[in-house]
Design a protein around this motif. Structure first.
Motif, PDB file in Angstrom:
ATOM      1  N   GLY A  65       7.583  -9.397 -37.702  1.00 27.73           N
ATOM      2  CA  GLY A  65       7.640  -7.952 -37.556  1.00 27.73           C
ATOM      3  C   GLY A  65       9.052  -7.399 -37.570  1.00 27.73           C
ATOM      4  N   ALA A  66       9.192  -6.152 -37.131  1.00 29.01           N
ATOM      5  CA  ALA A  66      10.499  -5.502 -37.083  1.00 29.01           C
ATOM      6  C   ALA A  66      11.373  -6.163 -36.016  1.00 29.01           C
ATOM      7  CB  ALA A  66      10.334  -4.018 -36.769  1.00 29.01           C
ATOM      8  N   SER A  67      12.685  -6.079 -36.225  1.00 27.47           N
ATOM      9  CA  SER A  67      13.676  -6.584 -35.270  1.00 27.47           C
ATOM     10  C   SER A  67      13.566  -8.085 -35.046  1.00 27.47           C
ATOM     11  CB  SER A  67      13.547  -5.854 -33.918  1.00 27.47           C
ATOM     12  OG  SER A  67      13.635  -4.461 -34.090  1.00 27.47           O
ATOM     13  N   ALA A  68      12.951  -8.811 -35.961  1.00 27.14           N
ATOM     14  CA  ALA A  68      12.693 -10.235 -35.755  1.00 27.14           C
ATOM     15  C   ALA A  68      13.090 -11.021 -36.996  1.00 27.14           C
ATOM     16  CB  ALA A  68      11.224 -10.450 -35.407  1.00 27.14           C
ATOM     17  N   ASN A  69      12.701 -12.276 -37.011  1.00 26.65           N
ATOM     18  CA  ASN A  69      12.937 -13.151 -38.155  1.00 26.65           C
ATOM     19  C   ASN A  69      11.916 -14.270 -38.123  1.00 26.65           C
ATOM     20  OD1 ASN A  69      14.308 -15.704 -36.852  1.00 26.65           O
ATOM     21  ND2 ASN A  69      15.325 -13.941 -35.927  1.00 26.65           N
ATOM     22  N   ALA A  70      12.003 -15.193 -39.056  1.00 26.27           N
ATOM     23  CA  ALA A  70      10.971 -16.212 -39.204  1.00 26.27           C
ATOM     24  C   ALA A  70      10.849 -17.146 -38.008  1.00 26.27           C
ATOM     25  CB  ALA A  70      11.236 -17.031 -40.471  1.00 26.27           C
ATOM     26  N   THR A 169      12.810   5.655 -33.371  1.00 20.41           N
ATOM     27  CA  THR A 169      13.871   5.506 -32.386  1.00 20.41           C
ATOM     28  C   THR A 169      15.159   6.134 -32.895  1.00 20.41           C
ATOM     29  OG1 THR A 169      14.391   3.332 -33.305  1.00 20.41           O
ATOM     30  CG2 THR A 169      12.893   3.402 -31.431  1.00 20.41           C
ATOM     31  N   TRP A 170      15.949   6.673 -31.972  1.00 17.33           N
ATOM     32  CA  TRP A 170      17.167   7.380 -32.352  1.00 17.33           C
ATOM     33  C   TRP A 170      18.152   6.464 -33.049  1.00 17.33           C
ATOM     34  CZ3 TRP A 170      21.932   5.823 -30.723  1.00 17.33           C
ATOM     35  CH2 TRP A 170      21.983   4.953 -29.634  1.00 17.33           C
ATOM     36  N   TYR A 171      18.230   5.188 -32.618  1.00 20.49           N
ATOM     37  CA  TYR A 171      19.234   4.309 -33.208  1.00 20.49           C
ATOM     38  C   TYR A 171      18.909   3.939 -34.644  1.00 20.49           C
ATOM     39  CZ  TYR A 171      15.926   0.978 -31.075  1.00 20.49           C
ATOM     40  OH  TYR A 171      14.788   0.318 -30.671  1.00 20.49           O
ATOM     41  N   ASN A 172      17.624   3.889 -34.999  1.00 19.22           N
ATOM     42  CA  ASN A 172      17.271   3.649 -36.398  1.00 19.22           C
ATOM     43  C   ASN A 172      17.620   4.855 -37.259  1.00 19.22           C
ATOM     44  OD1 ASN A 172      16.331   1.030 -36.150  1.00 19.22           O
ATOM     45  ND2 ASN A 172      14.244   1.678 -35.665  1.00 19.22           N
ATOM     46  N   LYS A 173      17.425   6.053 -36.714  1.00 20.63           N
ATOM     47  CA  LYS A 173      17.793   7.253 -37.459  1.00 20.63           C
ATOM     48  C   LYS A 173      19.296   7.317 -37.703  1.00 20.63           C
ATOM     49  CE  LYS A 173      13.994  10.277 -35.980  1.00 20.63           C
ATOM     50  NZ  LYS A 173      13.653  11.540 -35.276  1.00 20.63           N
ATOM     51  N   VAL A 174      20.080   6.897 -36.726  1.00 30.96           N
ATOM     52  CA  VAL A 174      21.534   6.936 -36.879  1.00 30.96           C
ATOM     53  C   VAL A 174      22.019   5.833 -37.812  1.00 30.96           C
ATOM     54  CG1 VAL A 174      23.731   6.754 -35.652  1.00 30.96           C
ATOM     55  CG2 VAL A 174      21.833   7.992 -34.609  1.00 30.96           C
ATOM     56  N   ALA A 175      21.393   4.671 -37.742  1.00 24.99           N
ATOM     57  CA  ALA A 175      21.846   3.525 -38.537  1.00 24.99           C
ATOM     58  C   ALA A 175      21.482   3.647 -40.009  1.00 24.99           C
ATOM     59  CB  ALA A 175      21.267   2.233 -37.976  1.00 24.99           C
ATOM     60  N   GLY A 176      20.539   4.513 -40.338  1.00 24.10           N
ATOM     61  CA  GLY A 176      20.064   4.582 -41.709  1.00 24.10           C
ATOM     62  C   GLY A 176      20.940   5.319 -42.705  1.00 24.10           C
ATOM     63  N   PRO A 177      21.486   6.493 -42.400  1.00 26.66           N
ATOM     64  CA  PRO A 177      22.237   7.278 -43.393  1.00 26.66           C
ATOM     65  C   PRO A 177      23.424   6.518 -43.963  1.00 26.66           C
ATOM     66  CG  PRO A 177      21.700   8.625 -41.496  1.00 26.66           C
ATOM     67  CD  PRO A 177      21.326   7.220 -41.133  1.00 26.66           C
ATOM     68  N   ASN A 231      16.799  -3.301 -40.905  1.00 25.30           N
ATOM     69  CA  ASN A 231      15.682  -3.010 -40.021  1.00 25.30           C
ATOM     70  C   ASN A 231      15.481  -1.502 -39.868  1.00 25.30           C
ATOM     71  OD1 ASN A 231      13.748  -4.270 -37.951  1.00 25.30           O
ATOM     72  ND2 ASN A 231      14.817  -2.770 -36.706  1.00 25.30           N
ATOM     73  N   ALA A 232      16.584  -0.769 -39.742  1.00 28.12           N
ATOM     74  CA  ALA A 232      16.497   0.688 -39.623  1.00 28.12           C
ATOM     75  C   ALA A 232      15.900   1.304 -40.885  1.00 28.12           C
ATOM     76  CB  ALA A 232      17.880   1.278 -39.345  1.00 28.12           C
TER      77      ALA A 232
END
Length: 319
Positions: A65-70, A169-177, A231-232
Protein backbone atom coordinates in the motif's frame (compact mmCIF):
# COMPACT_ATOMS: atom_id res chain seq x y z
CA UNK A 1 16.88 47.02 5.40
CA UNK A 2 18.95 45.75 2.48
CA UNK A 3 21.46 44.25 4.91
CA UNK A 4 18.64 42.53 6.81
CA UNK A 5 17.11 41.08 3.63
CA UNK A 6 20.51 39.92 2.47
CA UNK A 7 21.08 38.26 5.83
CA UNK A 8 17.70 36.52 5.75
CA UNK A 9 18.31 35.31 2.22
CA UNK A 10 21.68 33.93 3.24
CA UNK A 11 20.16 32.26 6.29
CA UNK A 12 17.46 30.60 4.20
CA UNK A 13 20.02 29.47 1.65
CA UNK A 14 22.21 27.96 4.35
CA UNK A 15 19.18 26.27 5.93
CA UNK A 16 18.25 24.81 2.55
CA UNK A 17 21.77 23.55 1.98
CA UNK A 18 21.77 22.04 5.44
CA UNK A 19 18.49 20.26 4.77
CA UNK A 20 19.82 18.88 1.48
CA UNK A 21 22.96 17.61 3.17
CA UNK A 22 20.93 16.00 5.93
CA UNK A 23 18.56 14.30 3.46
CA UNK A 24 21.53 12.98 1.45
CA UNK A 25 23.13 11.56 4.59
CA UNK A 26 19.78 10.14 5.70
CA UNK A 27 19.27 8.48 2.30
CA UNK A 28 22.74 6.93 2.36
CA UNK A 29 22.28 5.61 5.89
CA UNK A 30 18.81 4.20 5.39
CA UNK A 31 19.79 2.45 2.16
CA UNK A 32 22.81 0.94 3.89
CA UNK A 33 20.52 -0.30 6.64
CA UNK A 34 17.81 -1.60 4.28
CA UNK A 35 19.51 -2.53 1.00
CA UNK A 36 17.64 -4.09 -1.94
CA UNK A 37 16.90 -7.76 -1.30
CA UNK A 38 15.53 -8.88 -4.64
CA UNK A 39 15.91 -8.84 -8.40
CA UNK A 40 15.32 -5.98 -10.82
CA UNK A 41 12.88 -6.40 -13.70
CA UNK A 42 12.92 -3.99 -16.65
CA UNK A 43 9.46 -2.61 -17.42
CA UNK A 44 8.45 0.40 -19.51
CA UNK A 45 11.82 2.05 -19.18
CA UNK A 46 12.09 1.60 -15.42
CA UNK A 47 13.23 -1.08 -13.01
CA UNK A 48 10.86 -2.97 -10.74
CA UNK A 49 12.43 -4.38 -7.58
CA UNK A 50 10.95 -7.77 -6.68
CA UNK A 51 11.65 -9.74 -3.51
CA UNK A 52 11.08 -13.47 -3.92
CA UNK A 53 10.32 -16.23 -1.43
CA UNK A 54 9.97 -19.86 -2.44
CA UNK A 55 10.99 -21.22 -5.81
CA UNK A 56 8.37 -23.83 -6.67
CA UNK A 57 4.62 -23.80 -7.00
CA UNK A 58 2.08 -21.37 -8.45
CA UNK A 59 3.00 -17.67 -8.37
CA UNK A 60 1.50 -15.25 -5.87
CA UNK A 61 2.11 -11.54 -6.47
CA UNK A 62 1.81 -9.20 -3.47
CA UNK A 63 1.34 -5.43 -3.90
CA UNK A 64 1.92 -3.11 -0.95
CA UNK A 65 0.00 0.00 0.00
CA UNK A 66 0.87 3.68 0.36
CA UNK A 67 3.89 4.74 2.43
CA UNK A 68 5.24 1.18 2.28
CA UNK A 69 7.35 -1.18 0.20
CA UNK A 70 7.61 -4.87 -0.62
CA UNK A 71 9.09 -5.78 2.76
CA UNK A 72 5.59 -5.32 4.18
CA UNK A 73 4.92 -8.98 3.34
CA UNK A 74 8.31 -10.57 3.95
CA UNK A 75 7.65 -11.32 7.63
CA UNK A 76 3.87 -11.78 7.49
CA UNK A 77 2.41 -13.64 4.52
CA UNK A 78 5.48 -14.87 2.65
CA UNK A 79 6.69 -17.25 5.39
CA UNK A 80 3.25 -18.86 5.46
CA UNK A 81 3.26 -19.57 1.72
CA UNK A 82 6.83 -20.00 0.55
CA UNK A 83 6.93 -23.78 0.92
CA UNK A 84 4.11 -24.24 -1.59
CA UNK A 85 4.19 -21.10 -3.74
CA UNK A 86 6.54 -18.81 -5.54
CA UNK A 87 5.88 -15.55 -3.73
CA UNK A 88 6.71 -12.33 -5.60
CA UNK A 89 6.64 -9.10 -3.58
CA UNK A 90 7.08 -6.04 -5.78
CA UNK A 91 7.96 -2.46 -4.91
CA UNK A 92 5.44 -0.19 -6.62
CA UNK A 93 6.85 2.54 -8.91
CA UNK A 94 9.02 4.98 -6.98
CA UNK A 95 8.78 2.99 -3.76
CA UNK A 96 11.44 0.80 -2.19
CA UNK A 97 13.95 0.26 -4.97
CA UNK A 98 11.68 0.46 -8.01
CA UNK A 99 12.13 3.16 -10.63
CA UNK A 100 9.33 5.49 -11.61
CA UNK A 101 8.26 5.57 -15.26
CA UNK A 102 6.26 8.36 -16.84
CA UNK A 103 2.68 8.72 -15.53
CA UNK A 104 3.45 6.30 -12.70
CA UNK A 105 0.88 8.01 -10.48
CA UNK A 106 -1.89 6.38 -12.56
CA UNK A 107 -3.32 3.00 -11.65
CA UNK A 108 -2.93 1.94 -15.28
CA UNK A 109 0.85 2.35 -15.22
CA UNK A 110 1.17 0.87 -11.73
CA UNK A 111 -0.71 -2.22 -12.93
CA UNK A 112 1.39 -2.39 -16.09
CA UNK A 113 4.55 -2.55 -13.98
CA UNK A 114 3.09 -5.43 -11.98
CA UNK A 115 2.02 -7.19 -15.18
CA UNK A 116 5.59 -6.94 -16.47
CA UNK A 117 6.83 -8.66 -13.31
CA UNK A 118 4.52 -11.61 -13.90
CA UNK A 119 5.28 -11.89 -17.60
CA UNK A 120 9.03 -11.94 -16.98
CA UNK A 121 9.30 -13.90 -13.74
CA UNK A 122 6.34 -16.26 -14.12
CA UNK A 123 5.76 -16.61 -17.89
CA UNK A 124 2.86 -18.72 -19.10
CA UNK A 125 1.40 -18.86 -15.58
CA UNK A 126 -1.49 -17.17 -13.87
CA UNK A 127 -1.10 -15.80 -10.36
CA UNK A 128 -3.16 -15.04 -7.30
CA UNK A 129 -2.83 -11.29 -6.73
CA UNK A 130 -2.75 -9.88 -3.20
CA UNK A 131 -3.17 -6.13 -2.64
CA UNK A 132 -3.14 -4.17 0.60
CA UNK A 133 -4.81 -0.74 0.91
CA UNK A 134 -3.65 1.33 -2.11
CA UNK A 135 -2.19 -1.90 -3.45
CA UNK A 136 -5.74 -3.25 -3.57
CA UNK A 137 -6.64 -0.64 -6.19
CA UNK A 138 -3.57 -1.67 -8.20
CA UNK A 139 -4.44 -5.37 -7.84
CA UNK A 140 -7.93 -4.67 -9.17
CA UNK A 141 -6.54 -2.68 -12.11
CA UNK A 142 -4.13 -5.50 -12.89
CA UNK A 143 -7.05 -7.94 -12.99
CA UNK A 144 -9.07 -5.55 -15.17
CA UNK A 145 -6.33 -4.70 -17.68
CA UNK A 146 -4.47 -8.03 -17.71
CA UNK A 147 -7.00 -10.76 -16.83
CA UNK A 148 -4.90 -13.35 -18.68
CA UNK A 149 -2.39 -13.14 -15.81
CA UNK A 150 -4.80 -13.47 -12.88
CA UNK A 151 -6.40 -16.51 -11.25
CA UNK A 152 -7.88 -14.65 -8.31
CA UNK A 153 -7.59 -11.47 -6.23
CA UNK A 154 -7.21 -11.16 -2.46
CA UNK A 155 -7.82 -7.64 -1.12
CA UNK A 156 -6.61 -6.56 2.32
CA UNK A 157 -8.38 -3.46 3.64
CA UNK A 158 -8.39 -2.06 0.10
CA UNK A 159 -9.29 1.35 -1.24
CA UNK A 160 -11.60 0.68 -4.19
CA UNK A 161 -13.87 3.70 -4.72
CA UNK A 162 -13.78 7.48 -4.87
CA UNK A 163 -14.75 8.68 -1.40
CA UNK A 164 -16.29 11.97 -2.44
CA UNK A 165 -13.58 14.52 -1.73
CA UNK A 166 -11.53 15.53 1.27
CA UNK A 167 -9.29 13.40 3.42
CA UNK A 168 -6.01 14.18 1.66
CA UNK A 169 -3.18 14.83 4.07
CA UNK A 170 -1.58 18.27 4.08
CA UNK A 171 1.95 16.93 3.65
CA UNK A 172 1.06 15.08 0.45
CA UNK A 173 -0.48 18.25 -0.95
CA UNK A 174 2.68 20.20 -0.16
CA UNK A 175 5.06 17.52 -1.44
CA UNK A 176 3.32 17.17 -4.79
CA UNK A 177 3.71 20.53 -6.63
CA UNK A 178 6.78 20.86 -8.86
CA UNK A 179 8.40 23.87 -7.12
CA UNK A 180 7.63 23.67 -3.42
CA UNK A 181 7.42 19.86 -3.42
CA UNK A 182 11.13 19.12 -3.92
CA UNK A 183 12.07 21.73 -1.32
CA UNK A 184 9.61 20.39 1.24
CA UNK A 185 10.70 16.79 0.62
CA UNK A 186 14.26 17.69 1.58
CA UNK A 187 12.96 18.62 5.03
CA UNK A 188 11.05 15.39 5.57
CA UNK A 189 13.98 13.29 6.87
CA UNK A 190 14.53 15.86 9.61
CA UNK A 191 11.26 15.20 11.42
CA UNK A 192 9.12 12.51 9.79
CA UNK A 193 10.89 9.29 10.92
CA UNK A 194 10.49 10.09 14.62
CA UNK A 195 6.88 11.18 14.13
CA UNK A 196 5.92 8.05 12.21
CA UNK A 197 7.57 5.71 14.70
CA UNK A 198 5.29 7.17 17.34
CA UNK A 199 2.16 6.88 15.19
CA UNK A 200 2.42 3.34 13.87
CA UNK A 201 0.05 1.93 16.49
CA UNK A 202 -2.75 4.06 15.06
CA UNK A 203 -2.61 2.19 11.76
CA UNK A 204 -2.91 -1.16 13.57
CA UNK A 205 -5.56 0.00 16.04
CA UNK A 206 -7.28 -1.71 17.86
CA UNK A 207 -4.52 -4.34 17.68
CA UNK A 208 -0.94 -3.67 18.69
CA UNK A 209 1.70 -3.18 16.02
CA UNK A 210 4.16 -6.08 15.73
CA UNK A 211 7.41 -5.64 17.59
CA UNK A 212 10.07 -4.00 15.39
CA UNK A 213 7.54 -3.26 12.65
CA UNK A 214 9.26 0.00 11.63
CA UNK A 215 12.53 -1.85 11.02
CA UNK A 216 11.12 -5.09 9.62
CA UNK A 217 9.00 -3.21 7.07
CA UNK A 218 11.84 -0.75 6.31
CA UNK A 219 9.46 2.18 6.69
CA UNK A 220 12.46 4.51 6.76
CA UNK A 221 12.86 4.13 2.99
CA UNK A 222 9.75 6.26 2.56
CA UNK A 223 11.46 9.41 3.81
CA UNK A 224 14.03 9.60 1.04
CA UNK A 225 12.84 12.69 -0.85
CA UNK A 226 12.10 11.00 -4.23
CA UNK A 227 10.13 8.21 -2.52
CA UNK A 228 8.19 10.67 -0.39
CA UNK A 229 7.22 12.67 -3.47
CA UNK A 230 6.26 9.53 -5.38
CA UNK A 231 3.95 8.55 -2.55
CA UNK A 232 2.45 12.05 -2.49
CA UNK A 233 1.86 12.02 -6.25
CA UNK A 234 0.12 8.65 -5.98
CA UNK A 235 -2.16 9.82 -3.21
CA UNK A 236 -2.96 13.24 -4.67
CA UNK A 237 -4.58 11.74 -7.78
CA UNK A 238 -6.02 8.59 -6.22
CA UNK A 239 -9.61 9.80 -5.97
CA UNK A 240 -9.73 10.74 -9.64
CA UNK A 241 -8.10 7.45 -10.58
CA UNK A 242 -10.66 5.47 -8.60
CA UNK A 243 -13.55 7.50 -9.99
CA UNK A 244 -12.44 6.43 -13.47
CA UNK A 245 -11.84 2.80 -12.50
CA UNK A 246 -14.71 1.88 -10.20
CA UNK A 247 -17.35 1.50 -12.89
CA UNK A 248 -15.29 -1.33 -14.47
CA UNK A 249 -15.46 -3.79 -11.57
CA UNK A 250 -18.36 -5.78 -13.08
CA UNK A 251 -15.86 -6.83 -15.79
CA UNK A 252 -14.00 -9.00 -13.27
CA UNK A 253 -14.59 -12.67 -13.96
CA UNK A 254 -12.18 -14.21 -11.46
CA UNK A 255 -12.90 -14.72 -7.74
CA UNK A 256 -12.27 -11.72 -5.49
CA UNK A 257 -11.96 -12.11 -1.71
CA UNK A 258 -11.84 -9.01 0.48
CA UNK A 259 -10.67 -8.95 4.11
CA UNK A 260 -12.26 -5.98 5.87
CA UNK A 261 -11.47 -4.79 9.38
CA UNK A 262 -14.60 -3.34 10.93
CA UNK A 263 -12.52 -0.97 13.07
CA UNK A 264 -10.37 0.36 10.24
CA UNK A 265 -9.74 4.07 10.82
CA UNK A 266 -7.59 4.60 7.70
CA UNK A 267 -10.33 3.89 5.18
CA UNK A 268 -14.09 3.51 5.49
CA UNK A 269 -14.89 -0.20 5.09
CA UNK A 270 -18.58 0.46 4.53
CA UNK A 271 -17.72 2.58 1.50
CA UNK A 272 -15.11 0.44 -0.23
CA UNK A 273 -16.10 -3.11 0.72
CA UNK A 274 -19.73 -2.03 0.83
CA UNK A 275 -19.75 -0.92 -2.80
CA UNK A 276 -17.56 -3.43 -4.56
CA UNK A 277 -19.42 -6.41 -3.10
CA UNK A 278 -22.39 -5.45 -5.29
CA UNK A 279 -20.30 -5.16 -8.46
CA UNK A 280 -18.32 -8.40 -8.67
CA UNK A 281 -20.05 -11.71 -9.34
CA UNK A 282 -17.43 -13.95 -7.76
CA UNK A 283 -17.06 -11.85 -4.62
CA UNK A 284 -16.49 -12.99 -1.04
CA UNK A 285 -16.32 -10.69 1.98
CA UNK A 286 -14.44 -11.73 5.10
CA UNK A 287 -15.46 -9.48 8.00
CA UNK A 288 -13.01 -9.02 10.86
CA UNK A 289 -14.91 -7.34 13.74
CA UNK A 290 -11.93 -6.50 15.98
CA UNK A 291 -9.38 -5.61 13.31
CA UNK A 292 -8.17 -2.37 11.76
CA UNK A 293 -6.24 -1.57 8.59
CA UNK A 294 -3.59 -4.33 8.73
CA UNK A 295 -5.44 -7.65 8.57
CA UNK A 296 -2.51 -9.58 7.10
CA UNK A 297 -0.51 -9.08 10.30
CA UNK A 298 -3.12 -10.38 12.71
CA UNK A 299 -5.01 -12.75 10.41
CA UNK A 300 -2.14 -14.05 8.32
CA UNK A 301 -3.20 -17.68 8.57
CA UNK A 302 -6.70 -16.92 7.32
CA UNK A 303 -5.35 -14.85 4.43
CA UNK A 304 -2.87 -17.56 3.49
CA UNK A 305 -5.63 -20.19 3.56
CA UNK A 306 -7.71 -18.13 1.11
CA UNK A 307 -4.71 -17.77 -1.22
CA UNK A 308 -4.21 -21.54 -1.14
CA UNK A 309 -7.89 -22.12 -1.87
CA UNK A 310 -7.98 -19.77 -4.85
CA UNK A 311 -4.82 -21.32 -6.30
CA UNK A 312 -6.20 -24.86 -5.80
CA UNK A 313 -9.55 -23.95 -7.36
CA UNK A 314 -7.76 -22.47 -10.37
CA UNK A 315 -5.68 -25.62 -10.81
CA UNK A 316 -8.79 -27.80 -10.62
CA UNK A 317 -10.50 -25.72 -13.29
CA UNK A 318 -7.51 -25.88 -15.62
CA UNK A 319 -7.02 -29.65 -15.29
Amino acid sequence: MKIILTGLTLLLALSGIGACVHSAVYTSNVEDKYPPKGTLVEANGAKVHVIEAGRDGPPVLMIHGASANAREFTFTLAPRLQEDFRVLMADRPGHGYSGRPEAAETLEVQAAQMAAVLRQLAPDQKAVIVGHSYGGAVALRLALDHPDLVDGVVLLAPVTHDWGGGGETWYNKVAGPPVIGPIFSQLVPLVAPAMVKGGIDGVFNPKDAPDDYYADAAIGLLFRPPSFRANADDMNVLQDELAAQQHRYPELSMPVVLFSGARDTVIDPSLHAGKIKHQVTGFELVKLPQTGHMPHHHHGDEVADVIRRLAADAMDQSS
